[in-house]
Design an enzyme around this catalytic site. Structure first.
Site, PDB file in Angstrom:
ATOM      1  N   ARG B  26       0.804  -1.196  -0.056  1.00  0.00           N
ATOM      2  CA  ARG B  26      -0.108   0.003  -0.038  1.00  0.00           C
ATOM      3  C   ARG B  26       0.872   1.224   0.034  1.00  0.00           C
ATOM      4  O   ARG B  26       1.080   1.967  -0.878  1.00  0.00           O
ATOM      5  CB  ARG B  26      -1.125  -0.035   1.255  1.00  0.00           C
ATOM      6  CG  ARG B  26      -2.099   0.966   1.119  1.00  0.00           C
ATOM      7  CD  ARG B  26      -1.845   2.453   1.566  1.00  0.00           C
ATOM      8  NE  ARG B  26      -1.370   2.359   2.894  1.00  0.00           N
ATOM      9  CZ  ARG B  26      -0.930   3.581   3.585  1.00  0.00           C
ATOM     10  NH1 ARG B  26      -0.693   4.560   2.755  1.00  0.00           N
ATOM     11  NH2 ARG B  26      -0.365   3.566   4.631  1.00  0.00           N
ATOM     12  N   ASP B  27       1.498   1.574   1.079  1.00  0.00           N
ATOM     13  CA  ASP B  27       2.539   2.701   1.296  1.00  0.00           C
ATOM     14  C   ASP B  27       3.407   2.708   0.247  1.00  0.00           C
ATOM     15  O   ASP B  27       4.039   3.873  -0.332  1.00  0.00           O
ATOM     16  CB  ASP B  27       2.737   2.916   2.673  1.00  0.00           C
ATOM     17  CG  ASP B  27       3.436   4.369   3.084  1.00  0.00           C
ATOM     18  OD1 ASP B  27       3.167   5.159   2.228  1.00  0.00           O
ATOM     19  OD2 ASP B  27       3.920   4.283   4.114  1.00  0.00           O
ATOM     20  N   HIS B 221       6.093   4.676  12.689  1.00  0.00           N
ATOM     21  CA  HIS B 221       6.267   4.313  11.014  1.00  0.00           C
ATOM     22  C   HIS B 221       7.246   5.631  10.602  1.00  0.00           C
ATOM     23  O   HIS B 221       7.070   6.831  10.538  1.00  0.00           O
ATOM     24  CB  HIS B 221       4.809   4.753  10.505  1.00  0.00           C
ATOM     25  CG  HIS B 221       4.768   4.630   9.059  1.00  0.00           C
ATOM     26  ND1 HIS B 221       3.829   3.585   8.580  1.00  0.00           N
ATOM     27  CD2 HIS B 221       5.132   5.300   8.186  1.00  0.00           C
ATOM     28  CE1 HIS B 221       3.908   4.006   6.942  1.00  0.00           C
ATOM     29  NE2 HIS B 221       4.770   5.066   7.089  1.00  0.00           N
ATOM     30  N   HIS B 223      10.216   7.169   8.219  1.00  0.00           N
ATOM     31  CA  HIS B 223      11.082   7.281   6.785  1.00  0.00           C
ATOM     32  C   HIS B 223      12.330   7.618   6.896  1.00  0.00           C
ATOM     33  O   HIS B 223      13.133   8.194   7.768  1.00  0.00           O
ATOM     34  CB  HIS B 223      10.173   8.495   6.243  1.00  0.00           C
ATOM     35  CG  HIS B 223       8.797   8.052   5.570  1.00  0.00           C
ATOM     36  ND1 HIS B 223       8.591   8.044   4.247  1.00  0.00           N
ATOM     37  CD2 HIS B 223       7.861   7.561   6.230  1.00  0.00           C
ATOM     38  CE1 HIS B 223       7.301   7.593   3.989  1.00  0.00           C
ATOM     39  NE2 HIS B 223       6.877   7.091   5.202  1.00  0.00           N
ATOM     40  N   CYS B 254       6.920   9.951   0.272  1.00  0.00           N
ATOM     41  CA  CYS B 254       5.805  10.691   0.281  1.00  0.00           C
ATOM     42  C   CYS B 254       5.579  11.592  -0.864  1.00  0.00           C
ATOM     43  O   CYS B 254       6.545  12.187  -0.985  1.00  0.00           O
ATOM     44  CB  CYS B 254       6.024  11.228   1.833  1.00  0.00           C
ATOM     45  SG  CYS B 254       4.691  12.852   1.882  1.00  0.00           S
ATOM     46  N   ASN B 263      10.201   4.561   3.137  1.00  0.00           N
ATOM     47  CA  ASN B 263       9.918   3.920   4.300  1.00  0.00           C
ATOM     48  C   ASN B 263      11.085   3.304   4.647  1.00  0.00           C
ATOM     49  O   ASN B 263      11.973   2.844   3.829  1.00  0.00           O
ATOM     50  CB  ASN B 263       8.751   2.879   4.032  1.00  0.00           C
ATOM     51  CG  ASN B 263       7.427   3.815   3.982  1.00  0.00           C
ATOM     52  OD1 ASN B 263       6.903   4.244   4.831  1.00  0.00           O
ATOM     53  ND2 ASN B 263       7.183   3.742   2.629  1.00  0.00           N
TER      54      ASN B 263
END
Lengths: 315, 315
Positions: B26-27, B221, B223, B254, B263
């Site tokens: 997903r991300d 979470h 980055h 992002c 990530n």
């Protein structure tokens, strides 16, 4: 933006000040395939000093045919005379007495020797046993000390070895004690293939402490092969280490581990130290601009995440 | 090699087990410019599960025109039915009631909502104020809970914001309390632009704890924009967090911070956790092979240092 990032949060378990031992010009450039002109190297080192770095490993007095990139050591050192006068420490690597004499003749005031902890790497890199290489360093260190030149001892493969795999802590302790006995003022613990993790770092530092070696005699030298360099450094700081080796822009890598993505980038380290309110005296943005400038000379972007992020933001 | 690396060293201050919330599909994929075929996505998710990941965020039920890469959510979910039967958790992101209804109709058993901590990002991403977006989530969360579907709440920009700079902890606490009040089972603290450092992480987790939010309700979470993700994660583990978001191969970034290198790579995290003797149930080498396989589909190497190092070693 209303407030500068990173935000600062002091952690009292960490030292208030860290000295960065910048290895970019030596460890970073030594494997660079295309020759960097000596004038570019001199400008690089001046820019590093202007960014606030106070200890910059300048070059290596090895045999020119072994490390062609650093064959210009004798031309480079005279271009850095003003920095010595400004109090910038400019150690150089010397492999043997001949290298040391060349360095001393050029007015070098600080040197380093490079020892292997493992037999396999001693054989591959120095074509000697570990003990033979330590014996070889004996006259080098004593000659340097007679000239009042302090000696740093590098210990490579402290956490793992490409041939032997696991490296037990007692082997590191043994070589560390021997180098201190010879007269080394500081030891740099190298994770040459980048396999260390925070628990391993804590364990090795405890073993060294138990052997009577204070953290103030130690520096850590991590590689980012598996992305662990910064976490390992943070762990070392928690164990009292206050000298950290890093390479501007993340330059460099180990010729015996080609997958290595190089040394811990000084800028990634600085981002963390700034966030932790730890003083280094280095200007991060000025340093990142220097790494960008050198990257343009080398023809490829810096592998440092921080350099890339800052460079993107300012472009 | 005589012993597998990394060597393992337990640290009793760290949890014995960590659950990885894998966000790659997903991300990681959502900003991928060229469309990845739904069959490749389904195979990717199956491979992740085969490597031992037990929570895999599969996709997002957002408007197809906003995130074209995930427009195939309704085609993807039926291809994953066997995984649900095997006990693999497959949460999906839902932006609103309409997205939730589509997800529930396809048998989704876990969802996530995405809140902003800062007004600037709420405006940019959701075109609403922070309070308006939380009000919007109210019926989403209550409808999910009526269907016995647990809801994860993402908090973005917890450590810094590209427009506002510094983000005070009390703003994060406020949104976190509100999401828990709505009924979220877990909160994921996002460092969307990657600016956090370990002291900041410790400070925010303390503030959340002081507000009565236990670390067991939290995930982190991070980055890797400034190379800090793993050090920050290590710090969160020291503060009792046991759920860590990561993206296989370091996929993703992002869209509002284009310099973001994505990530935290699941493989870089796993190398550290293995070294610390922390159980995850995930097979690192199998996962890295999956990231290599996907990288071939995407036509570029994985940004994960560990994936590159292992891939080099095995080639």
């Amino acid at each position: 933006m209303t407030g500068e990032l990173p935000m600062r949060f002091r952690d009292d378990a960490l030292p208030p000040r860290v000295r960065i031992h910048e290895v970019g010009p030596r460890d970073g450039l030594q494997n660079e395939p295309s020759r960097v002109p000596v004038a570019v190297k001199a400008e690089f080192i001046h820019r590093l000093a202007d960014a606030g770095l106070t200890t910059i490993e300048a070059t290596s007095f090895v045999r020119p045919d072994l490390v062609p990139q650093l064959a210009d050591a004798a031309e480079l050192m005279p271009l850095l005379g003003d920095l010595g006068e400004r109090g910038v420490r400019l150690p150089v690597l010397v492999p043997n007495e001949r290298g040391l004499e060349r360095a001393l003749a050029l007015g070098v005031r600080e040197v380093a020797v490079f020892a292997s902890v493992t037999e396999s790497f001693a054989r591959a890199n120095l074509n000697r046993t570990v003990d033979e290489s330590l014996t070889l360093f004996e006259p080098v260190v004593s000659r340097a000390l007679r000239a009042e030149v302090p000696v740093r001892g590098y210990l490579s493969m402290c956490f793992g070895d490409p041939w032997e795999g696991r490296v037990p802590a007692d082997r590191v302790v043994r070589v560390a004690l021997r180098l201190l006995e010879l007269g080394c003022a500081e030891l740099s613990l190298g994770d040459t293939i980048g396999v260390a993790t925070p628990g391993h770092v804590a364990s090795l530092l405890s073993a060294l402490k138990d052997a009577g070696i204070p953290a103030t005699k130690l520096a850590v030298h991590f590689h980012d092969t598996y992305g662990q360099a910064l976490s390992n450094t943070l762990t070392a700081l928690r164990h009292g280490v206050t000298t950290v080796d890093a390479s501007a822009g993340g330059l460099g890598g180990c010729p015996f581990a080609k997958s290595a993505t190089g040394n811990l980038a000084t800028e990634d380290l600085l981002w963390m130290l700034q966030g932790l309110g730890i003083d280094t005296g280095v200007d991060l943005r000025r340093l990142a601009a220097t790494s960008d400038w050198l990257a343009a000379h080398l023809g490829r972007p810096s592998p440092s995440r921080t350099v890339r992020a800052l460079s993107h933001k300012e472009s």
